[in-house]
Design a protein around this motif. Structure first.
Motif, PDB file in Angstrom:
ATOM      1  N   PHE A   1       0.833  -1.209   0.000  1.00  0.00           N
ATOM      2  CA  PHE A   1       0.000   0.000   0.000  1.00  0.00           C
ATOM      3  C   PHE A   1       0.868   1.259   0.000  1.00  0.00           C
ATOM      4  N   THR A   2       1.903   1.242   0.815  1.00  0.00           N
ATOM      5  CA  THR A   2       2.803   2.399   0.900  1.00  0.00           C
ATOM      6  C   THR A   2       3.576   2.587  -0.396  1.00  0.00           C
ATOM      7  N   GLN A   3       4.109   1.493  -0.924  1.00  0.00           N
ATOM      8  CA  GLN A   3       4.891   1.563  -2.166  1.00  0.00           C
ATOM      9  C   GLN A   3       4.037   2.062  -3.327  1.00  0.00           C
ATOM     10  N   ALA A   4       2.849   1.483  -3.480  1.00  0.00           N
ATOM     11  CA  ALA A   4       1.967   1.866  -4.592  1.00  0.00           C
ATOM     12  C   ALA A   4       1.549   3.325  -4.477  1.00  0.00           C
TER      13      ALA A   4
ATOM     14  N   SER B   1      13.502  16.191 -17.241  1.00  0.00           N
ATOM     15  CA  SER B   1      14.791  15.542 -17.500  1.00  0.00           C
ATOM     16  C   SER B   1      15.295  14.820 -16.256  1.00  0.00           C
ATOM     17  N   ARG B   2      15.037  15.405 -15.088  1.00  0.00           N
ATOM     18  CA  ARG B   2      15.477  14.770 -13.838  1.00  0.00           C
ATOM     19  C   ARG B   2      14.556  13.615 -13.464  1.00  0.00           C
ATOM     20  N   SER B   3      13.256  13.834 -13.629  1.00  0.00           N
ATOM     21  CA  SER B   3      12.270  12.821 -13.247  1.00  0.00           C
ATOM     22  C   SER B   3      12.386  11.564 -14.100  1.00  0.00           C
ATOM     23  N   LEU B   4      12.680  11.736 -15.392  1.00  0.00           N
ATOM     24  CA  LEU B   4      12.801  10.582 -16.289  1.00  0.00           C
ATOM     25  C   LEU B   4      13.902   9.625 -15.848  1.00  0.00           C
ATOM     26  N   LYS B   5      14.953  10.161 -15.250  1.00  0.00           N
ATOM     27  CA  LYS B   5      16.055   9.324 -14.801  1.00  0.00           C
ATOM     28  C   LYS B   5      15.638   8.397 -13.661  1.00  0.00           C
ATOM     29  N   LEU B   6      14.577   8.788 -12.946  1.00  0.00           N
ATOM     30  CA  LEU B   6      14.099   7.973 -11.834  1.00  0.00           C
ATOM     31  C   LEU B   6      13.057   6.946 -12.251  1.00  0.00           C
ATOM     32  N   MET B   7      12.526   7.056 -13.463  1.00  0.00           N
ATOM     33  CA  MET B   7      11.455   6.165 -13.902  1.00  0.00           C
ATOM     34  C   MET B   7      11.833   4.677 -13.855  1.00  0.00           C
ATOM     35  N   PRO B   8      13.042   4.275 -14.281  1.00  0.00           N
ATOM     36  CA  PRO B   8      13.377   2.849 -14.192  1.00  0.00           C
ATOM     37  C   PRO B   8      13.296   2.313 -12.765  1.00  0.00           C
ATOM     38  N   LEU B   9      13.680   3.141 -11.795  1.00  0.00           N
ATOM     39  CA  LEU B   9      13.585   2.731 -10.396  1.00  0.00           C
ATOM     40  C   LEU B   9      12.129   2.624  -9.965  1.00  0.00           C
ATOM     41  N   LEU B  10      11.306   3.575 -10.357  1.00  0.00           N
ATOM     42  CA  LEU B  10       9.887   3.560  -9.991  1.00  0.00           C
ATOM     43  C   LEU B  10       9.161   2.374 -10.616  1.00  0.00           C
ATOM     44  N   ASP B  11       9.629   1.943 -11.781  1.00  0.00           N
ATOM     45  CA  ASP B  11       8.967   0.836 -12.479  1.00  0.00           C
ATOM     46  C   ASP B  11       9.119  -0.505 -11.752  1.00  0.00           C
TER      47      ASP B  11
ATOM     48  N   PRO C   1      13.362  -1.483   0.850  1.00  0.00           N
ATOM     49  CA  PRO C   1      14.617  -0.716   0.717  1.00  0.00           C
ATOM     50  C   PRO C   1      14.693   0.078  -0.591  1.00  0.00           C
ATOM     51  N   LEU C   2      14.179  -0.506  -1.678  1.00  0.00           N
ATOM     52  CA  LEU C   2      14.166   0.218  -2.954  1.00  0.00           C
ATOM     53  C   LEU C   2      13.293   1.470  -2.872  1.00  0.00           C
ATOM     54  N   LEU C   3      12.184   1.373  -2.138  1.00  0.00           N
ATOM     55  CA  LEU C   3      11.314   2.538  -1.984  1.00  0.00           C
ATOM     56  C   LEU C   3      12.030   3.644  -1.212  1.00  0.00           C
ATOM     57  N   ILE C   4      12.745   3.270  -0.172  1.00  0.00           N
ATOM     58  CA  ILE C   4      13.496   4.267   0.602  1.00  0.00           C
ATOM     59  C   ILE C   4      14.494   4.986  -0.303  1.00  0.00           C
ATOM     60  N   ILE C   5      15.181   4.218  -1.143  1.00  0.00           N
ATOM     61  CA  ILE C   5      16.131   4.812  -2.092  1.00  0.00           C
ATOM     62  C   ILE C   5      15.408   5.762  -3.052  1.00  0.00           C
ATOM     63  N   ALA C   6      14.235   5.339  -3.554  1.00  0.00           N
ATOM     64  CA  ALA C   6      13.468   6.168  -4.495  1.00  0.00           C
ATOM     65  C   ALA C   6      13.033   7.477  -3.836  1.00  0.00           C
ATOM     66  N   ILE C   7      12.574   7.408  -2.585  1.00  0.00           N
ATOM     67  CA  ILE C   7      12.129   8.616  -1.872  1.00  0.00           C
ATOM     68  C   ILE C   7      13.308   9.559  -1.659  1.00  0.00           C
ATOM     69  N   ILE C   8      14.442   9.013  -1.217  1.00  0.00           N
ATOM     70  CA  ILE C   8      15.623   9.852  -0.979  1.00  0.00           C
ATOM     71  C   ILE C   8      16.060  10.554  -2.263  1.00  0.00           C
ATOM     72  N   LYS C   9      16.101   9.809  -3.359  1.00  0.00           N
ATOM     73  CA  LYS C   9      16.517  10.391  -4.639  1.00  0.00           C
ATOM     74  C   LYS C   9      15.531  11.456  -5.114  1.00  0.00           C
TER      75      LYS C   9
END
Length: 302
Positions: A150-153, A241-251, A284-292
């Motif tokens: 729920f949190t991740q989604a 341009s910045r947000s697109l770099k994070l898309m692979p992680l969000l996927d 852990p991946l979500l924590i990384i995504a939030i920090i980035k």
């Protein structure tokens, strides 16, 4: 209701929220199939919310077939779940093709996926208890896994909706803050009980997203204050341009990744595997995504 453009000129990309926010499997399988079905349905009286409700039955039904310790039945269930996700694509694409939208549609769309996974967690827990001899504490693990999901989604939806908000120059998008949702909820009366309940839950859902993203909130308050009539193109380009770099992680957090873990779980007959991946890998991946993402928003705000 009028369509956004004549049906004869509708293209596949017109049916998408944005190419930016679609992952590889969506772009080349789920969305193209969904587009063909949506185009067929656009000539019928069927509306997007009806498709969403049908997808709930497919998804829940598919997950129920994960209970038997029988791989063939499990694979039939997985096929139904794939069909449910196709229909989940269809409802949004049909909405964009026909221009038919409702306040509750987007919330209902997210709720449908939650029901699929709620069923999945219950079914896998019962398999562990009845076939593997696990105890009642299995449900505590499932609860932790469900809360993680729920949190991740919620966070991924927040980030992708924000990306779409910028692509629309900050105007007429689905990105909302808790204050606007709360105001809308209060404007509804109990003569509209379903809508009022949904919007109250949506308010809590959005508060949870905002609590985890203080830098994003500051950035948005700054942008809305500086550009009340819409964001300029240079600001949009800088964010995109910045947000697109994070898309692979969000996927990593989309249905496609989760369904692959489901499939491996069923094939290997290791019911605990899905819970382990969701709790020990996705969190852990979500924590990384939030920090980035927070770092990105802070730097853009400067």
């Amino acid at each position: 209701m009028e369509t956004n453009k004549p049906k004869s000129t509708i293209t596949f990309k017109d049916s998408l929220k944005s190419w930016d926010t679609e992952n590889y499997l969506d772009r080349f399988f789920y969305r193209p199939v969904g587009f063909k079905i949506a185009m067929l349905l656009s000539k019928t009286p069927i509306v997007p919310n009806t498709v969403t409700v049908i997808s709930i039955f497919f998804g829940v039904g598919g997950c129920l077939l994960f209970y038997p310790d029988n791989l063939l039945i499990n694979m039939v269930g997985f096929a139904l779940l794939v069909m449910a996700n196709i229909l989940d694509c269809v409802d949004g694409q049909l909405s964009r093709i026909t221009g038919i939208k409702s306040e509750i549609g987007r919330i209902l769309d997210g709720f449908s996926g939650d029901l699929w996974f709620l069923t999945f967690y219950i079914v896998i827990s019962l398999r562990l208890i009845n076939f593997e001899g696990w105890g009642w504490w299995t449900f505590l693990i499932a609860l932790l896994s469900g809360f993680s999901h729920f949190t991740q989604a919620g966070m991924i939806d927040h980030y992708k909706t924000l990306h779409l908000h910028f692509l629309k120059n900050g105007k007429n998008s689905e990105f909302e803050n808790s204050k606007s949702i709360q105001a809308h909820s209060r404007s509804l009366t109990w003569k509209q009980p379903v809508a009022k309940i949904f919007f109250r839950l949506y308010y809590i859902y959005t508060l949870n997203q905002e609590f985890k993203t203080p830098q994003l909130r500051k950035y948005m308050e700054s942008m809305d204050s500086r550009y009340p009539d819409g964001y300029p193109d240079n600001q949009v380009a800088a964010f995109r341009s910045r947000s697109l770099k994070l898309m692979p992680l969000l996927d990593f957090f989309t249905f496609n990744s989760r369904s692959m873990v489901m499939l491996v779980t069923l094939i290997l007959n290791l019911e605990w595997l899905y819970f382990a991946v969701e709790i020990l890998v996705f969190n852990p991946l979500l924590i990384i995504a939030i920090i980035k993402h927070e770092k990105m928003c802070k730097e853009l705000n400067q």
